[in-house]
Design a protein around this motif. Structure first.
Motif, PDB file in Angstrom:
ATOM      1  N   ALA A 193       0.830  -1.209   0.000  1.00 22.04           N
ATOM      2  CA  ALA A 193       0.000   0.000   0.000  1.00 22.04           C
ATOM      3  C   ALA A 193       0.861   1.256   0.000  1.00 22.04           C
ATOM      4  O   ALA A 193       0.556   2.235  -0.696  1.00 22.04           O
ATOM      5  CB  ALA A 193      -0.931  -0.017   1.208  1.00 22.04           C
ATOM      6  N   GLN A 194       1.924   1.248   0.769  1.00 19.87           N
ATOM      7  CA  GLN A 194       2.810   2.407   0.810  1.00 19.87           C
ATOM      8  C   GLN A 194       3.514   2.604  -0.526  1.00 19.87           C
ATOM      9  O   GLN A 194       3.672   3.739  -0.998  1.00 19.87           O
ATOM     10  CB  GLN A 194       3.836   2.236   1.935  1.00 19.87           C
ATOM     11  CG  GLN A 194       4.687   3.483   2.178  1.00 19.87           C
ATOM     12  CD  GLN A 194       5.606   3.317   3.374  1.00 19.87           C
ATOM     13  OE1 GLN A 194       5.584   2.289   4.062  1.00 19.87           O
ATOM     14  NE2 GLN A 194       6.434   4.318   3.636  1.00 19.87           N
ATOM     15  N   GLN A 195       3.930   1.502  -1.154  1.00 24.71           N
ATOM     16  CA  GLN A 195       4.572   1.605  -2.465  1.00 24.71           C
ATOM     17  C   GLN A 195       3.625   2.198  -3.502  1.00 24.71           C
ATOM     18  O   GLN A 195       3.999   3.087  -4.271  1.00 24.71           O
ATOM     19  CB  GLN A 195       5.046   0.220  -2.921  1.00 24.71           C
ATOM     20  CG  GLN A 195       6.228  -0.335  -2.159  1.00 24.71           C
ATOM     21  CD  GLN A 195       7.544   0.309  -2.584  1.00 24.71           C
ATOM     22  OE1 GLN A 195       7.590   1.182  -3.438  1.00 24.71           O
ATOM     23  NE2 GLN A 195       8.635  -0.145  -1.990  1.00 24.71           N
ATOM     24  N   VAL A 196       2.385   1.713  -3.546  1.00 27.38           N
ATOM     25  CA  VAL A 196       1.427   2.227  -4.521  1.00 27.38           C
ATOM     26  C   VAL A 196       1.094   3.689  -4.220  1.00 27.38           C
ATOM     27  O   VAL A 196       0.965   4.515  -5.134  1.00 27.38           O
ATOM     28  CB  VAL A 196       0.158   1.356  -4.550  1.00 27.38           C
ATOM     29  CG1 VAL A 196      -0.892   1.953  -5.490  1.00 27.38           C
ATOM     30  CG2 VAL A 196       0.498  -0.067  -4.995  1.00 27.38           C
ATOM     31  N   THR A 197       0.963   4.017  -2.943  1.00 25.11           N
ATOM     32  CA  THR A 197       0.703   5.409  -2.557  1.00 25.11           C
ATOM     33  C   THR A 197       1.803   6.328  -3.052  1.00 25.11           C
ATOM     34  O   THR A 197       1.542   7.338  -3.728  1.00 25.11           O
ATOM     35  CB  THR A 197       0.584   5.529  -1.025  1.00 25.11           C
ATOM     36  OG1 THR A 197      -0.607   4.876  -0.587  1.00 25.11           O
ATOM     37  CG2 THR A 197       0.536   6.985  -0.597  1.00 25.11           C
ATOM     38  N   GLU A 198       3.048   6.008  -2.706  1.00 26.75           N
ATOM     39  CA  GLU A 198       4.163   6.906  -2.987  1.00 26.75           C
ATOM     40  C   GLU A 198       4.520   6.966  -4.465  1.00 26.75           C
ATOM     41  O   GLU A 198       4.853   8.037  -4.985  1.00 26.75           O
ATOM     42  CB  GLU A 198       5.384   6.459  -2.184  1.00 26.75           C
ATOM     43  CG  GLU A 198       5.205   6.608  -0.681  1.00 26.75           C
ATOM     44  CD  GLU A 198       6.389   6.076   0.104  1.00 26.75           C
ATOM     45  OE1 GLU A 198       7.349   5.571  -0.536  1.00 26.75           O
ATOM     46  OE2 GLU A 198       6.373   6.154   1.346  1.00 26.75           O
TER      47      GLU A 198
END
Length: 433
Positions: free
Chosen positions: A279-284
């Motif tokens: 989720a953090q990868q897709v967000t950033e």
């Protein structure tokens, strides 16, 4: 392990392919409008209107409601749009009437209209972007335009894109061994497989993905991940316990076989090498840069691990932004979000001969690469797909992006893809002319 006979006998009513078991007995899509179903209404809802994780995939048409309310059934993790204003999604001439009337000749000699196609594919929503402008958007079975929708295996393509970006940056080597990153899999079927073989699903493990078969491993995957529930299940209750139990089959690198567990291994590798959850990868890397209108979210197993092969939920228009970014070589909202070389690599495709031997219905000439379906046609079409009718169609040659969200009763794209392919080809020709 689960004695899955009773569970799967009911589950098979959703999953069996009609071409194998005769015409389905489900009601026409138009007769089960979301607004008329009245699920989960009242305080508390009536017993026959309640939906749980144990029955949303079994008792049709509960999935029509569930696919727009997944975080109410299953734990989730937010994918943030960030604090910036939403990017402009330009509106062009409304061509809804012309497109709905478009006639398409199917392979079996039958002709259908585009509007009939939406009905047959149990579409919940559809967006068409031509040359960067929205010319068609329909929400026949959505609560509203802001509702996130379950995307199922479209998630895999996001996971593959993140992995390829890590490879582009030198943080992950496609030729490295899976077990070099995940020693917990040293005694599993992934021993000896490379990261790239996992990306292309040419790593081979002893695992079957047949939704209609109550003994199929995909049923056990779903129960382990928490996609569904059964009181009879006594196996693993999270992905990190389940994946090491999968054994070896044929030699790696020689066969393509579509298996969701490869995507879950890929998600594990991404977390391990980057130190960040998916989720953090897709967000950033993607969502906060698109100028999305809404947050997205991804579903979790019992220990907070994202379903890297199935869990993403997002809105139609934000998926349109994502598709347009890909169509434009990774550039959108005034910035290069994904390096152009990565888009070119996806379009290069994978092993076409291995894909042909797999025999995917309606996808003759395709291959599978980096968790994307690649057409190899003159327009350079590539796609992300999920069961029950989810589709992101990117056509750079025709300057066309199409997103469809669906709640088809059959958990198989084989049932509709040959029709979908002809419809999309006819649509591209209409807009080109």
């Amino acid at each position: 392990m689960l004695n899955a006979v009773g569970f799967a006998a009911r589950h098979a009513r959703i999953a069996c392919a009609p071409e194998q078991a005769g015409a389905p007995s489900y009601p026409p899509s138009a007769s089960i409008k979301l607004a008329d179903l009245n699920y989960m209404q009242g305080f508390p809802p009536a017993a026959d209107k309640q939906i749980t994780r144990a029955d949303y995939l079994i008792d049709y048409p509960k999935l029509r409601w569930a696919f727009q309310h997944m975080r109410e059934l299953i734990p989730s993790r937010q994918i943030s749009r960030g604090p910036q204003a939403a990017s402009l999604l330009p509106e062009g001439e409304n061509r809804e009437a012309q497109i709905n009337a478009l006639q398409i000749n199917l392979q079996e000699g039958e002709s259908i209209s585009f509007s009939e196609f939406l009905e047959r594919s149990y579409a919940d929503a559809l967006l068409i972007i031509d040359q960067g402008q929205v010319i068609y958007q329909a929400y026949p079975n959505m609560a509203d335009e802001l509702s996130p929708h379950m995307l199922w295996s479209v998630t895999k393509s996001f996971t593959g894109l993140i992995a390829r970006m890590l490879m582009h940056e030198g943080l992950l080597d496609g030729q490295s061994q899976v077990v070099a990153h995940i020693p917990e899999l040293a005694d599993s079927g992934w021993a000896g497989a490379s990261v790239q073989q996992v990306l292309d699903m040419t790593a081979d493990v002893k695992y079957s993905e047949v939704y209609a078969d109550g003994t199929s491993d995909v049923i056990h995957y779903g129960l382990s991940a928490g996609i569904t529930q059964s009181s009879e299940w006594q196996g693993p209750t999270n992905l990190y316990e389940y994946l090491p139990s999968i054994g070896a089959d044929r030699a790696h690198g020689e066969h393509f076989a579509y298996r969701t567990v490869h995507s879950e291994v890929l998600g594990w590798i991404i977390r391990r090498v980057s130190g960040k959850d998916l989720a953090q990868q897709v967000t950033e890397r993607i969502w906060s840069k698109l100028g999305a209108e809404q947050d997205a979210y991804i579903l979790l197993d019992g220990k907070g691990t994202e379903w890297a092969g199935a869990g993403l939920n997002a809105t139609l228009r934000d998926l349109g932004r994502f598709a347009e970014m890909l169509r434009q070589g990774g550039r959108y909202n005034g910035q290069q979000i994904v390096p152009q070389e990565i888009i070119a690599e996806i379009q290069r495709g994978g092993d076409r001969a291995a894909f042909a031997r797999f025999g995917r219905q309606g996808m003759e000439g395709y291959s599978y690469h980096d968790q994307w379906w690649v057409s190899h046609n003159s327009d350079g079409v590539f796609e992300a797909m999920g069961v029950h009718g989810q589709l992101i169609h990117v056509n750079p040659g025709a300057q066309l992006s199409v997103v469809r969200l669906g709640s088809h009763p059959v958990a198989s794209n084989d049932f509709t893809y040959a029709m979908t392919r002809r419809v999309l080809e006819a649509l591209a020709n209409l807009l080109r002319n």
